[in-house]
Write a protein that holds these residues in place. Sequence first.
Motif, mmCIF file in Angstrom:
data_model
loop_
_atom_site.group_PDB
_atom_site.id
_atom_site.type_symbol
_atom_site.label_atom_id
_atom_site.label_comp_id
_atom_site.label_asym_id
_atom_site.label_seq_id
_atom_site.Cartn_x
_atom_site.Cartn_y
_atom_site.Cartn_z
ATOM 1 N N MET A 63 75.660 8.768 63.343
ATOM 2 C CA MET A 63 75.887 7.358 63.649
ATOM 3 C C MET A 63 75.858 7.052 65.149
ATOM 4 O O MET A 63 75.890 5.896 65.556
ATOM 5 N N LEU A 81 78.134 2.245 62.446
ATOM 6 C CA LEU A 81 77.162 2.194 63.536
ATOM 7 C C LEU A 81 77.583 1.212 64.622
ATOM 8 O O LEU A 81 78.027 0.105 64.324
ATOM 9 N N THR A 85 72.334 -0.390 67.511
ATOM 10 C CA THR A 85 71.632 0.703 66.822
ATOM 11 C C THR A 85 70.425 0.154 66.068
ATOM 12 O O THR A 85 70.478 -0.930 65.489
#
Length: 371
Positions: A63, A81, A85
Amino acid sequence: MTIGVLKEPSFESRVSLLPEAVTSLVKKGHELLVESGAGLRAFASDEHYRQAGARIVSRTEIMTAAIVLGIHPAEDITSGLPSGTVLVGVYQPLYQFLRMKQWAEAGLTCFSLDMLPRTTRAQSMDVLSSQANIAGYKSVLLAAFTYSRYFPMFMTAAGSIAPARLLILGAGVAGLQAVATARRLGAVVEVFDTRPAVKEEVMSLGAKFVEVEGAADASKAGGYAVEQSEDFKKRQEQKIAESIAKADIVITTAQIPGKPAPQLVSSGMISSMRMGSVIIDLAAATGGNTELTRNNETVVTEGVTIIGNSNLAADMPSDASKLYGKNIVNFLQLITNKESALHLNWEDDLVKGSCICHGNELVNERIKALL
């Protein structure tokens, strides 16, 4: 650029990148993180990934990657996350639009490769085509395994066996591969499609094309079906009914993006098939092309077996993952520069067309319209 490869949910045997794809990305200067056990169901061990240059890490560490790859949308992504991202996968945003809204609110950038424009330039990244090819092949093998009789004609001292008659509804990538595979096995094949343009391809593979005049233009639908007029549907239904009554195997592939699959086969048509016949419905995940299809289930009615499976590519995880991974590598080249840093060119129709959310906003017009 750090790229993370997630382990897929339990129902999925494929993986976003096999070790050979990891090697090519490492050579380009990317750092690859692979979740432990991610490739096992595609017959790639953690040691294979290490040898390819990846680091095997926990899901929590995945993550932290700048780009996270996962074929299916994982339930824990939004909470796990950080904002900014980049997600790349096949997320079916036309059906998962509420989830896309959540991802936008979480600040994620999402590229869903099933939304790529179906253009010549996009062919090397076209995950739908690469996986549909496998599904079409596998659907015929599954039908042959399930069917109680031979596919080819046999002439023996004990008597002659007539060849199986196979009807394919939809001559897209999956349908055409099904035609080729069924013909190699010796079946007599008929194909129905609303697009007259595919007639030549069907006939070149040795199948008969069932034609209904007056279909709506589907030339800009990217290989999918489109909505038809009521008059056409009636004539279509009659033609299909005539062909199904003579068929031993029916493989259905027709889908309309963002809408339930068109119901082409009624229970009455199924009743007209002889006992022992088989239907493979590749459109099961969006409702199915038959009235009796149940997704991920096998239904037997009046001696006819109906198999609903839209994920047949996962039954061949090694080659399916290899082709999918090649699509991913090609797409990553599109969104990164020569220094292996993220570079999003919004003037590029492939980047723009496949992006669902960015900068805390939904950017895809089709998804925004659904909301």
